[in-house]
Every structure is written in C-alpha cells, then in structure tokens.
Scaffold this active site. Sequence first.
Site, PDB file in Angstrom:
ATOM      1  N   GLU A   1       0.838  -1.199   0.000  1.00 62.24           N
ATOM      2  CA  GLU A   1       0.000   0.000   0.000  1.00 62.24           C
ATOM      3  C   GLU A   1       0.878   1.258   0.000  1.00 62.24           C
ATOM      4  OE1 GLU A   1      -2.242  -0.663   3.538  1.00 62.24           O
ATOM      5  OE2 GLU A   1      -2.869  -2.642   2.860  1.00 62.24           O
TER       6      GLU A   1
ATOM      7  N   GLU B   1      -4.001  -6.805   3.055  1.00 62.76           N
ATOM      8  CA  GLU B   1      -2.776  -7.389   3.610  1.00 62.76           C
ATOM      9  C   GLU B   1      -2.640  -8.893   3.358  1.00 62.76           C
ATOM     10  OE1 GLU B   1      -3.103  -3.477   5.419  1.00 62.76           O
ATOM     11  OE2 GLU B   1      -4.549  -5.126   5.199  1.00 62.76           O
TER      12      GLU B   1
ATOM     13  N   GLN C   1       2.056  -1.980   5.908  1.00 60.40           N
ATOM     14  CA  GLN C   1       2.341  -0.575   6.162  1.00 60.40           C
ATOM     15  C   GLN C   1       2.722  -0.285   7.615  1.00 60.40           C
ATOM     16  OE1 GLN C   1      -0.626   2.914   5.527  1.00 60.40           O
ATOM     17  NE2 GLN C   1       0.487   2.621   3.608  1.00 60.40           N
TER      18      GLN C   1
ATOM     19  N   ASP D   1       1.064  -3.323  13.274  1.00 58.41           N
ATOM     20  CA  ASP D   1      -0.225  -3.801  13.769  1.00 58.41           C
ATOM     21  C   ASP D   1      -1.043  -4.493  12.684  1.00 58.41           C
ATOM     22  OD1 ASP D   1       0.647  -1.164  14.932  1.00 58.41           O
ATOM     23  OD2 ASP D   1      -0.747  -1.779  16.513  1.00 58.41           O
ATOM     24  N   TYR D   2      -0.872  -4.066  11.433  1.00 56.97           N
ATOM     25  CA  TYR D   2      -1.670  -4.620  10.344  1.00 56.97           C
ATOM     26  C   TYR D   2      -1.270  -6.056   9.996  1.00 56.97           C
ATOM     27  CZ  TYR D   2      -3.048   0.256   9.412  1.00 56.97           C
ATOM     28  OH  TYR D   2      -3.530   1.535   9.497  1.00 56.97           O
ATOM     29  N   ILE D   3      -0.191  -6.532  10.594  1.00 55.10           N
ATOM     30  CA  ILE D   3       0.266  -7.893  10.310  1.00 55.10           C
ATOM     31  C   ILE D   3      -0.804  -8.912  10.679  1.00 55.10           C
ATOM     32  CG2 ILE D   3       1.361  -8.493  12.531  1.00 55.10           C
ATOM     33  CD1 ILE D   3       3.357  -8.958   9.415  1.00 55.10           C
TER      34      ILE D   3
ATOM     35  N   HIS E   1      -1.761   1.218  14.690  1.00 59.75           N
ATOM     36  CA  HIS E   1      -0.751   1.838  13.819  1.00 59.75           C
ATOM     37  C   HIS E   1       0.659   1.870  14.401  1.00 59.75           C
ATOM     38  CE1 HIS E   1      -4.489   3.384  12.176  1.00 59.75           C
ATOM     39  NE2 HIS E   1      -3.864   3.678  11.061  1.00 59.75           N
TER      40      HIS E   1
END
Length: 781
Positions: free
Chosen positions: A493, A524, A546, A549-551, A591
């Site tokens: 992203e 993701e 990005q 946390d988005y993992i 984030h």
Amino acid sequence: MIANEKLRSTDILTREKILYDYRMASESRQVSLLGRRDVMGGRAKFGIFGDGKELAQLAAARAFRRGDFRSGYYRDQTFVAALGELRWSEFFAQLYAHADLTAEPNTAGRSMNGHFATRWVDDQGLWRSQTDQYNSVCDIAPTAGQIPRAVGLAYASKLYRQNPALHDMTGFSHEGNEVVFGTIGDASTSQGMFWETMNAAGVLQVPLLMSVWDDGYGISVPVEYQTTKGSISKAMAGLQRDADDKGIEIMTVKGWDYVALLETYEQAARICREQHVPVLVHVQELTQPQGHSTSGSHERYKSKKRLAWEAEHDCNRTFRSWILTNGYATGDELDAIDAEAKQVAGEARTSAWNAFQESMKADMNEALDLLQRVARHNPKSAELMAIREQLRKEHLPLRRDAVSAVRKALRTVRMDKAAVKAPLQAYLKTIDEKAEDMYHSFLLSQSPDSPLLITGTPAQYTDESPTIDGYMLMQRYFDNLFGRDERVVAMGEDVGMIGDVNQGFAGLQEKYGELRITDTGIRETTIVGQGIGMAMRGLRPIVEIQYFDYIYYALATLTDDLATLHYRTKGGQKAPLIIRTRGHRLEGIWHSGSPMGAMLGSLRGIHVLVPRNMTQAAGFYNTLVKGDDPALVIECLNGYRLKERLPDNLSEFCLPLGVPDVLRTGTDLTVVTYGAMCRIVLEAATQLAEMGIQVEVIDAQTLLPFDRHHLIMESIKKTNRVIFADEDVPGGASAYMLQQVVDKQDAYRYLDSPPRTLSAKAHRPPTVPTGTIFPNQMLTT
C-alpha cells in the site's frame, strides 16, 4: 458468463483417452474407499478424500501443462494422480504418516492425507527447473488457506511475460505462459481469503484458473447458509468481465458431465494462458459418496431424497453410463477395468502398509530384545517382562510404543547401577537422533544459501561518508538493490507512486517501473500471498505491511502457509519472501504497537529481525537477499528522520542473523533489548553512569533466531545481573528473551539477583503520550 457460451469442439474424445480417464476415476474411487476403511480400522488417525470429484479433476488435469501450478485443496487426489505425480502407494503412505521421502515424497509423513507437493528443491536445497514439471504447491489444511498464494503464483507469470529482463530465467517460466490452477471447496468460498484473492486477481489480470468444487454442503451446513443466492458464480457475477471493463471470466458446469467438463477446462485454460485473464469455474452438482470425512456419516444431516439424488448423480456412475451409451466400451470391458482398479488400489494399500510396518520393525525388535536383556537377572524382572509383553501384543505397533516401553523400563530401573540403565538410555538417544531428521528437520533452510551461514561484512565509512536522514539511507539502499538484481520486486500500500508512507522507495517507481515497484489495494492477506507465490517461482519479492499492527490481517497466511512451507515438505519447497513493516512507537491503540510476542509464538519458520536503525536494516536486507529463508523485518517508525552515516559499501554490507551487538560495555548490569528501545536504554545507561552504575547494553538485533552463540550469557558472567527490556506487553518478547537466556543458556548460574523484565503496561497505549507507557520500574541494580 454465468451460463456457458457455446464452446469450441474438442479433439480429445478418443476411446483410448476416455478409457484412461475411466480407469483413473475408478482407481481413485477405490483408494478413497480403502482409505476410509483404514481410518475406521485404526491404521490411520483421520482421512479426507476426493470421491465424487473425479471427473472434474480429470478434466482440469487435461488442461494442465508442464510449468503450470496447482494451488489446491486436500481433495485433489484424482487431479494429481492424473498428471502422473502421485502413485497410490504414496497416497496410502501419507495416510499412515510414513516419515520417509522415498515412500511419501510429498511431505515425508508430516501432513495429513491429501497434501501433495512437487519437489522444486534438490537434495542440496537448490532450485530445480519448474518449467518441465507439473507443479503442486504443498497443500495446507486450513480452509481457503491455499488461495492467497495463488494470486502471487499467477502474478509471477505476468512479470515473467512483461519484463524482458526475466526472460532468460527459463527454469521458472517460459515468458509467463504458465497458468495457476486454484481449487477450493464451495463452502470455503465464504472465507475472506477467497473474496480478497478473486478481487485482486481481477484487478491484476493474472492467469488464475479458480475451480470451485460444489457438492452443496460445508460439512453439515447446506449452501443456502453459506453463499448469497446459494451460488458462488451468481454471487460473484459483479466481477464478470465485459466489453467495457476488465474482470474475471465466470463459467459453470455440472460435475457429472464429462464432455462439458473437458470443453470448459480447455476454454478456461486457454483464456488464462493466452489473455492472462482470471477465470472462475464453478463445478456444480458434485457429490460426496462417503461424506465430508472420516469424522462422521453424512447420513446424519442429508435427507433420504438427497442421498438418493447423490447416488444417481455420482460422477463415476454417470461417466460409465455415458461411455456405454456412446459405444466407447462394453459393460464387460468396464467391469474388467473396475476389477483391475480395485486390485491396483488393494495392492498399493498392502505395499504401503507393509513398507510402513517394515520401517519400524528394526526399532521394535531392538526394543523387545533390549527389554529382555535388561530383565534377565534383574530383581524387577517380572515387571520389566510385563512391559515387554505389553509391547509385543500391540495390535498396530508404532515407534512411539517402543519408545514408551523403554522409557517405562528406564523408570523401573532408575535406582539400578549405570551399567544397567546405559543400554536403555542409548536406545532412546538413537531414536531421538532419528526423530530429529524425521520430524524436526528443515524448519529453516539447510542449503548452501541459508542466511544463517552468512557471517557478515561490516559497514565501512570514510571521512567523506555523508550523514543523512534514515529514510534517505533506505532510498539509497533500495535504489542500489533494485539496480543490481532484476529478480527483486516490491509491492504494498502506497509503495509505488509516493514511495511508501515513510519515503523509503521515493522516486524508485519512476526509475524502475511499475512492474517492479507496485502499489496495491488495502489487502494485507493477499499482499503477503502475492509475495509468497512470487517467491515460490524464483523471484525475490519485498512486500510491505504498512504498519506492524496490520500484520494481524495476514497472520493466518504467514503462520499456516509461509512459516510451515519448508518444514511440511521436508525441504522440498521454499519461498524466500521478505516482509517489510514498521513499528515500535507505542503512541496509539493502532498503527504503532509492538505485538512481538504474537510473532514469536506464530512465525517459527520465518526469521524475525528488529533493526535499531536504517543502517542495520540495510545490512539485514542484504543478508536476506543472499539467503533463501523468509523473514519479517520490523523497522523503527521513529527512525526515518534520525541522522545516520551512509556506509560506503552499501551493497556488500551485511549482518549475521542471531548475533547480538554490544552497544555499551558495563560491569554492573546487563540490559538486553532491541529496536527503538536501544536508543531509550542507552539514554538511561548514560544517566545511570552519572550515579556510578555501569550498564552493559546489548541489542539482540534478531529475535528469531536469538543469540545463537550465547553472547548474552558471557555478559551476565561479568555483570551477574540482567534486565530484558522491550515495548511488548508483559509475558511477550521480554519473557521470551529471559527464557532463552536464563533457561536455554543456563545463565541463572551466574546471577546474583533475580532476572527482571521491563515491558510495556498490560494495556493498550493511548494516542497521546502520557509518560506512563512503562511500569513504575527503574533500571536499578
């Protein structure tokens, strides 16, 4: 098209090919029947089979070419066998979990049945040619888990076709001519992974041929509870391409209609191969003659009417009727084929079972002989002989039964002299050594390209080496990397046009092109899946999540697929993917968190690197690109605007994995940390020095692997005190580091006070810093 358009005529309806398909369908059905019988009889723990799907899979196999890929479903036995990539003895060996690659070359008994894998990697761990093989990515059991990587396998074909610099990599592609055959059960299409993948495939326009095997149920739950309109092809009609808009091609076909299946797959594969357009083939009205699995009977949830319909529409039965009606064979000829198929399946089963039993026979006999020798003249002879007799009478003896008996005997003679116990201990040691290879090897690469073999090259500086912002150092590094290796691609992203949110790729898409540095949607799971598939095909992708946390959005794909790939194939497949992300700030509920403990518990099989600055990150990227293992690199979110000196040897500088770095020497206390915490701990150490307390600060640098040479223990020998500090919640990474050093390295012997952990609060960080992120503890001796 929701209803099939008129398909072109086919020339594959010859008697020879038809009877070959009938024989294959009959054999596959027989091994399914015998497989279920073996589970019910105790020879295997669990079974799940492809009965009822035979004709559709035979048709798909007809359209499959060398160099193509199957990213499939654990019911694809007929598909793989029709390609000549599965012997029925191997099917049964996997059912019995025979831990021998000669008998079971797919997973060496490490996976449940129905998990098939082409060995792309040779005995040295190096790539074989994929273009002269029928390729199956090793299946995984989690529903829809096989789907995200499929978009990456197909995207690789697009890159190999459109990037002339890759055209000489003929061991991986013939200019993108390869189709990826994804397969999935209809119920699993309710998973988000499937929808995200199909959307991504439509956006990317890649040669993905997705087959949905629709038998009307997800275990006991009928399709009307699963899918809008009760039909995945109708539900996805909005993705259908037309004259004005790109999208996916949608076809439907009955799973018992042999001719329509052949024609449908011929056309679908041609569209994928020639036009690089994704196709969904919805195969309807399939049956499951034996139900979902060996866990129970489908008679519990299917009506008598439904069961009668399934018997009538069984694809093997309708195929037989079609052959007879069209005069391709007589009833006697088909009866003879059925009888031969039953015999072939039975012989394969017997051969596999005998080989499995024979593989354990020597260990079993040795245990029996050993127990008898130990019992001779022993005061506890009767007890020992009872243990032996129990082992001898085991109905279906396994190696673990022998091990259990010997351990029980060892406990029985635990007070005897060492000479009495020594043979029992030696036996267990030998079995442990065998088990290391059979069950524990190849979690990570054991090839000459393993990144663990890289000893490192220090960064070099001169008086002219400039000091620049961290983000500029990353720009320089990635510019250098992309300039020297055409296999390297990056995606994520905002990675492309704006060069990622922290500018590490700024200006590089314009320089190297959109094919190599690519923006993606907010997806993701398939960003990671895209990277996995590309890495499986010889490319060196760097995919970006990005923020750390988005993992979580991609965690299932990382842990179920990527982290297990090398292990579950016993070194037969690999995917050296690099996942790049950023974290370590602890300002905000999302984030900026540090969910490191979750990674350590989930990603064994993937290296986890935590560089403290961008220079260290560059050194690690160089190591990983030279190696062939997957890795997660977590850069410091607060580091992009900090000043660093630019190494002169940016392309050669590399760091070893699992080797901590002593940032400050001291004699009173060892503090072990990593990432952004290094700067904080160094500031604390400076303040403590003013009070006469000399702290030794150690940057772990990598958490998986962790301190391979026990450098931290050597520090503790000197200071006799240790604190493990990090930003994760209590019980996370700080507790992991303590366990590794105090437990695994036995450093407790050198401590004069209890080891401590210093972590974040057992809470969530607010958006506005409060000054109370860490517990009310101080770095004290």
